[in-house]
Scaffold this motif. Structure first.
Motif, mmCIF file in Angstrom:
data_model
loop_
_atom_site.group_PDB
_atom_site.id
_atom_site.type_symbol
_atom_site.label_atom_id
_atom_site.label_comp_id
_atom_site.label_asym_id
_atom_site.label_seq_id
_atom_site.Cartn_x
_atom_site.Cartn_y
_atom_site.Cartn_z
ATOM 1 N N ILE A 185 -0.674 -2.854 1.101
ATOM 2 C CA ILE A 185 -1.617 -2.107 1.939
ATOM 3 C C ILE A 185 -1.652 -2.689 3.350
ATOM 4 C CG2 ILE A 185 -4.058 -1.529 2.277
ATOM 5 C CD1 ILE A 185 -4.321 -1.463 -0.783
ATOM 6 N N ILE A 186 -1.720 -4.016 3.444
ATOM 7 C CA ILE A 186 -1.723 -4.681 4.748
ATOM 8 C C ILE A 186 -0.438 -4.348 5.506
ATOM 9 C CG2 ILE A 186 -1.700 -6.907 5.921
ATOM 10 C CD1 ILE A 186 -3.432 -7.983 3.633
ATOM 11 N N MET A 187 0.685 -4.386 4.789
ATOM 12 C CA MET A 187 1.972 -4.126 5.428
ATOM 13 C C MET A 187 2.068 -2.687 5.930
ATOM 14 S SD MET A 187 5.823 -4.470 3.855
ATOM 15 C CE MET A 187 5.613 -3.010 2.827
ATOM 16 N N VAL A 188 1.610 -1.730 5.115
ATOM 17 C CA VAL A 188 1.687 -0.320 5.508
ATOM 18 C C VAL A 188 0.845 -0.057 6.751
ATOM 19 C CG1 VAL A 188 1.027 2.022 4.825
ATOM 20 C CG2 VAL A 188 2.240 0.544 3.205
ATOM 21 N N VAL A 189 -0.388 -0.615 6.770
ATOM 22 C CA VAL A 189 -1.267 -0.425 7.939
ATOM 23 C C VAL A 189 -0.607 -1.016 9.190
ATOM 24 C CG1 VAL A 189 -3.467 -1.080 8.986
ATOM 25 C CG2 VAL A 189 -3.390 -0.341 6.604
ATOM 26 N N VAL A 234 6.023 -12.353 3.026
ATOM 27 C CA VAL A 234 5.329 -13.326 2.181
ATOM 28 C C VAL A 234 4.053 -12.718 1.593
ATOM 29 C CG1 VAL A 234 4.089 -15.521 2.180
ATOM 30 C CG2 VAL A 234 6.262 -15.315 3.393
ATOM 31 N N VAL A 235 3.299 -12.009 2.424
ATOM 32 C CA VAL A 235 2.039 -11.405 1.974
ATOM 33 C C VAL A 235 2.287 -10.414 0.839
ATOM 34 C CG1 VAL A 235 0.206 -9.795 2.666
ATOM 35 C CG2 VAL A 235 0.781 -11.731 4.131
ATOM 36 N N VAL A 236 3.331 -9.584 0.985
ATOM 37 C CA VAL A 236 3.648 -8.601 -0.058
ATOM 38 C C VAL A 236 4.082 -9.304 -1.339
ATOM 39 C CG1 VAL A 236 5.211 -6.738 -0.706
ATOM 40 C CG2 VAL A 236 4.228 -6.789 1.578
ATOM 41 N N THR A 237 4.918 -10.332 -1.210
ATOM 42 C CA THR A 237 5.415 -11.050 -2.380
ATOM 43 C C THR A 237 4.308 -11.826 -3.088
ATOM 44 O OG1 THR A 237 7.572 -11.302 -1.290
ATOM 45 C CG2 THR A 237 7.122 -12.735 -3.169
ATOM 46 N N ARG A 238 3.427 -12.422 -2.317
ATOM 47 C CA ARG A 238 2.388 -13.293 -2.885
ATOM 48 C C ARG A 238 1.195 -12.519 -3.420
ATOM 49 N NH1 ARG A 238 -0.572 -15.853 -5.240
ATOM 50 N NH2 ARG A 238 -1.319 -17.986 -4.934
ATOM 51 N N TRP A 239 0.780 -11.451 -2.715
ATOM 52 C CA TRP A 239 -0.459 -10.778 -3.088
ATOM 53 C C TRP A 239 -0.278 -9.329 -3.545
ATOM 54 C CZ3 TRP A 239 -0.549 -14.285 1.119
ATOM 55 C CH2 TRP A 239 -1.309 -15.431 0.869
ATOM 56 N N GLY A 240 0.935 -8.929 -3.783
ATOM 57 C CA GLY A 240 1.208 -7.651 -4.422
ATOM 58 C C GLY A 240 0.653 -6.438 -3.701
#
Length: 230
Positions: free
Chosen positions: A162-166, A151-157
Protein backbone atom coordinates in the motif's frame (compact mmCIF):
# COMPACT_ATOMS: atom_id res chain seq x y z
CA UNK A 1 36.30 -23.56 1.49
CA UNK A 2 38.21 -20.91 -0.40
CA UNK A 3 37.35 -22.54 -3.72
CA UNK A 4 33.67 -22.68 -2.78
CA UNK A 5 33.75 -19.02 -1.71
CA UNK A 6 35.38 -18.03 -4.99
CA UNK A 7 32.71 -19.93 -6.91
CA UNK A 8 29.94 -18.12 -5.02
CA UNK A 9 31.59 -14.77 -5.68
CA UNK A 10 32.00 -15.54 -9.38
CA UNK A 11 28.36 -16.59 -9.70
CA UNK A 12 27.30 -13.45 -7.83
CA UNK A 13 29.30 -11.22 -10.16
CA UNK A 14 27.80 -12.92 -13.22
CA UNK A 15 24.27 -12.72 -11.81
CA UNK A 16 24.36 -9.05 -10.81
CA UNK A 17 26.42 -8.13 -13.86
CA UNK A 18 23.75 -9.60 -16.14
CA UNK A 19 21.01 -7.71 -14.29
CA UNK A 20 23.00 -4.48 -14.53
CA UNK A 21 23.48 -4.84 -18.29
CA UNK A 22 19.78 -5.57 -18.78
CA UNK A 23 18.72 -2.56 -16.72
CA UNK A 24 21.13 -0.19 -18.48
CA UNK A 25 20.16 -1.54 -21.91
CA UNK A 26 16.45 -1.15 -21.25
CA UNK A 27 17.02 2.37 -19.91
CA UNK A 28 18.89 3.35 -23.09
CA UNK A 29 16.10 1.90 -25.24
CA UNK A 30 13.37 3.83 -23.42
CA UNK A 31 15.43 7.03 -23.52
CA UNK A 32 15.95 6.68 -27.28
CA UNK A 33 12.21 6.34 -27.82
CA UNK A 34 11.51 9.45 -25.74
CA UNK A 35 14.16 11.56 -27.43
CA UNK A 36 12.93 10.49 -30.87
CA UNK A 37 9.40 11.49 -29.90
CA UNK A 38 10.69 14.92 -28.98
CA UNK A 39 12.72 15.20 -32.17
CA UNK A 40 9.76 14.19 -34.32
CA UNK A 41 8.02 17.46 -33.48
CA UNK A 42 10.88 19.72 -34.51
CA UNK A 43 11.51 21.34 -37.86
CA UNK A 44 14.61 22.96 -39.29
CA UNK A 45 17.88 21.42 -40.39
CA UNK A 46 18.41 17.72 -39.77
CA UNK A 47 21.99 18.11 -38.45
CA UNK A 48 20.91 20.74 -35.94
CA UNK A 49 18.02 18.55 -34.78
CA UNK A 50 20.30 15.53 -34.33
CA UNK A 51 22.75 17.54 -32.23
CA UNK A 52 19.90 18.93 -30.13
CA UNK A 53 18.45 15.45 -29.55
CA UNK A 54 21.89 14.13 -28.61
CA UNK A 55 22.35 16.93 -26.08
CA UNK A 56 19.05 16.21 -24.31
CA UNK A 57 19.38 12.41 -24.54
CA UNK A 58 21.14 12.16 -21.12
CA UNK A 59 18.15 13.81 -19.42
CA UNK A 60 15.81 11.20 -20.84
CA UNK A 61 18.34 8.48 -19.99
CA UNK A 62 18.34 9.54 -16.34
CA UNK A 63 14.52 9.62 -16.23
CA UNK A 64 14.19 6.26 -17.98
CA UNK A 65 16.96 4.76 -15.85
CA UNK A 66 15.20 5.72 -12.65
CA UNK A 67 11.89 4.26 -13.85
CA UNK A 68 13.50 0.97 -14.96
CA UNK A 69 15.58 0.70 -11.77
CA UNK A 70 12.48 1.38 -9.70
CA UNK A 71 10.86 -1.77 -11.08
CA UNK A 72 14.06 -3.80 -11.01
CA UNK A 73 14.98 -3.06 -7.40
CA UNK A 74 11.54 -3.96 -6.05
CA UNK A 75 11.81 -7.19 -8.04
CA UNK A 76 15.21 -7.90 -6.50
CA UNK A 77 13.74 -7.78 -3.00
CA UNK A 78 10.43 -9.43 -3.84
CA UNK A 79 11.86 -12.35 -5.83
CA UNK A 80 15.63 -12.70 -5.62
CA UNK A 81 16.02 -11.97 -1.91
CA UNK A 82 13.82 -14.87 -0.83
CA UNK A 83 15.14 -17.13 -3.59
CA UNK A 84 18.81 -16.59 -2.79
CA UNK A 85 18.35 -16.79 0.98
CA UNK A 86 16.45 -20.09 0.54
CA UNK A 87 19.54 -21.32 -1.36
CA UNK A 88 21.65 -20.66 1.77
CA UNK A 89 23.12 -17.37 0.58
CA UNK A 90 23.46 -15.11 3.60
CA UNK A 91 21.15 -12.10 3.90
CA UNK A 92 24.15 -9.81 4.17
CA UNK A 93 25.54 -11.17 0.88
CA UNK A 94 22.21 -10.74 -0.92
CA UNK A 95 21.78 -7.16 0.31
CA UNK A 96 25.40 -6.38 -0.60
CA UNK A 97 24.71 -7.75 -4.09
CA UNK A 98 21.58 -5.62 -4.49
CA UNK A 99 23.36 -2.50 -3.27
CA UNK A 100 26.41 -3.15 -5.47
CA UNK A 101 24.29 -3.93 -8.53
CA UNK A 102 22.21 -0.80 -8.00
CA UNK A 103 25.26 1.37 -7.46
CA UNK A 104 27.04 0.04 -10.55
CA UNK A 105 23.89 0.51 -12.65
CA UNK A 106 23.60 4.13 -11.50
CA UNK A 107 27.28 4.77 -12.22
CA UNK A 108 26.99 3.16 -15.66
CA UNK A 109 24.05 5.40 -16.61
CA UNK A 110 25.87 8.47 -15.28
CA UNK A 111 28.96 7.47 -17.27
CA UNK A 112 26.88 7.22 -20.46
CA UNK A 113 25.50 10.70 -19.74
CA UNK A 114 29.07 11.95 -19.33
CA UNK A 115 30.18 10.35 -22.62
CA UNK A 116 27.32 11.84 -24.63
CA UNK A 117 27.83 15.35 -23.26
CA UNK A 118 31.60 15.02 -23.68
CA UNK A 119 31.28 14.10 -27.36
CA UNK A 120 28.52 16.56 -28.32
CA UNK A 121 29.49 20.26 -28.20
CA UNK A 122 26.90 22.79 -27.07
CA UNK A 123 25.64 24.92 -24.22
CA UNK A 124 23.40 22.18 -22.81
CA UNK A 125 26.26 19.65 -22.89
CA UNK A 126 28.62 22.06 -21.17
CA UNK A 127 26.10 22.85 -18.44
CA UNK A 128 25.19 19.17 -18.09
CA UNK A 129 28.82 18.25 -17.45
CA UNK A 130 29.10 20.95 -14.81
CA UNK A 131 25.98 19.62 -13.07
CA UNK A 132 26.85 15.93 -13.37
CA UNK A 133 27.70 15.61 -9.62
CA UNK A 134 24.24 16.98 -8.82
CA UNK A 135 22.61 14.53 -11.23
CA UNK A 136 24.58 11.76 -9.51
CA UNK A 137 23.11 12.88 -6.19
CA UNK A 138 19.59 12.84 -7.64
CA UNK A 139 20.12 9.38 -9.10
CA UNK A 140 21.55 7.89 -5.92
CA UNK A 141 18.77 9.47 -3.86
CA UNK A 142 16.17 7.98 -6.22
CA UNK A 143 17.91 4.60 -6.00
CA UNK A 144 17.84 4.84 -2.19
CA UNK A 145 14.08 5.46 -2.24
CA UNK A 146 13.59 2.40 -4.47
CA UNK A 147 15.68 0.26 -2.12
CA UNK A 148 13.71 1.43 0.91
CA UNK A 149 10.42 0.67 -0.86
CA UNK A 150 11.67 -2.79 -1.83
CA UNK A 151 12.61 -3.47 1.79
CA UNK A 152 9.26 -2.18 3.07
CA UNK A 153 7.31 -4.46 0.70
CA UNK A 154 9.47 -7.48 1.56
CA UNK A 155 9.42 -6.89 5.31
CA UNK A 156 5.84 -5.73 5.90
CA UNK A 157 3.90 -7.37 3.10
CA UNK A 158 0.49 -5.86 2.31
CA UNK A 159 1.11 -2.69 4.31
CA UNK A 160 4.33 -2.22 2.41
CA UNK A 161 2.52 -2.73 -0.90
CA UNK A 162 0.00 0.00 0.00
CA UNK A 163 2.82 2.40 0.90
CA UNK A 164 4.60 1.57 -2.34
CA UNK A 165 1.50 2.05 -4.51
CA UNK A 166 0.73 5.45 -2.94
CA UNK A 167 4.32 6.56 -3.44
CA UNK A 168 4.43 5.29 -7.03
CA UNK A 169 1.24 7.19 -7.86
CA UNK A 170 2.88 10.36 -6.60
CA UNK A 171 6.14 9.52 -8.34
CA UNK A 172 4.40 8.67 -11.61
CA UNK A 173 2.89 12.14 -11.65
CA UNK A 174 6.30 13.71 -11.07
CA UNK A 175 7.97 11.62 -13.79
CA UNK A 176 5.10 12.24 -16.21
CA UNK A 177 5.27 15.98 -15.55
CA UNK A 178 9.05 16.17 -15.99
CA UNK A 179 8.90 14.07 -19.17
CA UNK A 180 6.18 16.31 -20.59
CA UNK A 181 8.32 19.35 -19.84
CA UNK A 182 11.31 17.81 -21.64
CA UNK A 183 9.17 16.72 -24.59
CA UNK A 184 7.98 20.30 -25.03
CA UNK A 185 10.21 21.95 -27.61
CA UNK A 186 9.61 25.37 -26.02
CA UNK A 187 11.12 24.34 -22.69
CA UNK A 188 14.12 26.43 -21.64
CA UNK A 189 16.37 23.59 -20.47
CA UNK A 190 19.35 25.89 -19.99
CA UNK A 191 17.34 28.19 -17.73
CA UNK A 192 16.15 25.24 -15.63
CA UNK A 193 19.71 23.87 -15.35
CA UNK A 194 21.15 27.21 -14.29
CA UNK A 195 18.47 27.53 -11.59
CA UNK A 196 19.44 24.12 -10.20
CA UNK A 197 23.11 25.04 -10.36
CA UNK A 198 22.56 28.19 -8.34
CA UNK A 199 20.21 26.76 -5.71
CA UNK A 200 20.60 23.00 -5.20
CA UNK A 201 23.97 21.82 -6.56
CA UNK A 202 25.93 20.93 -3.40
CA UNK A 203 22.98 19.92 -1.22
CA UNK A 204 21.58 17.42 -3.74
CA UNK A 205 24.97 15.81 -4.40
CA UNK A 206 25.67 15.24 -0.70
CA UNK A 207 22.14 14.17 0.27
CA UNK A 208 22.00 11.63 -2.55
CA UNK A 209 25.14 9.80 -1.45
CA UNK A 210 24.12 9.87 2.23
CA UNK A 211 20.64 8.53 1.44
CA UNK A 212 22.04 5.69 -0.64
CA UNK A 213 24.36 4.61 2.17
CA UNK A 214 21.52 4.93 4.70
CA UNK A 215 19.21 2.79 2.54
CA UNK A 216 21.75 -0.04 2.65
CA UNK A 217 21.95 0.16 6.44
CA UNK A 218 18.15 0.23 6.66
CA UNK A 219 17.89 -2.83 4.39
CA UNK A 220 20.38 -4.82 6.47
CA UNK A 221 18.61 -3.93 9.73
CA UNK A 222 15.02 -4.43 8.51
CA UNK A 223 15.65 -7.76 6.75
CA UNK A 224 17.93 -9.29 9.35
CA UNK A 225 15.12 -11.46 10.71
CA UNK A 226 12.54 -11.11 7.95
CA UNK A 227 10.51 -14.22 7.15
CA UNK A 228 11.65 -15.84 3.94
CA UNK A 229 9.16 -17.69 1.72
CA UNK A 230 10.88 -20.37 -0.28
Amino acid sequence: MTKEKNTVMRRGLIFWGKNTLETVGLSVGVALILVLLRGAGTGGQMRKNIINMAEIFPFFLMTAGFFVMMMAIVGYFQVYFSLLVSMNVTRRTVIAGIMSGTGVTALAILFLMFLVWRMIPGDISETGLELLPMFAGIFFAASAVCIILGVVVTRWGKIGVIIMVVFYLFLGGCIGGSTAVMLNNDTDLLGILHWFAENLFTAVAVVGVVLFAASGIFAAAALRKAEVRS
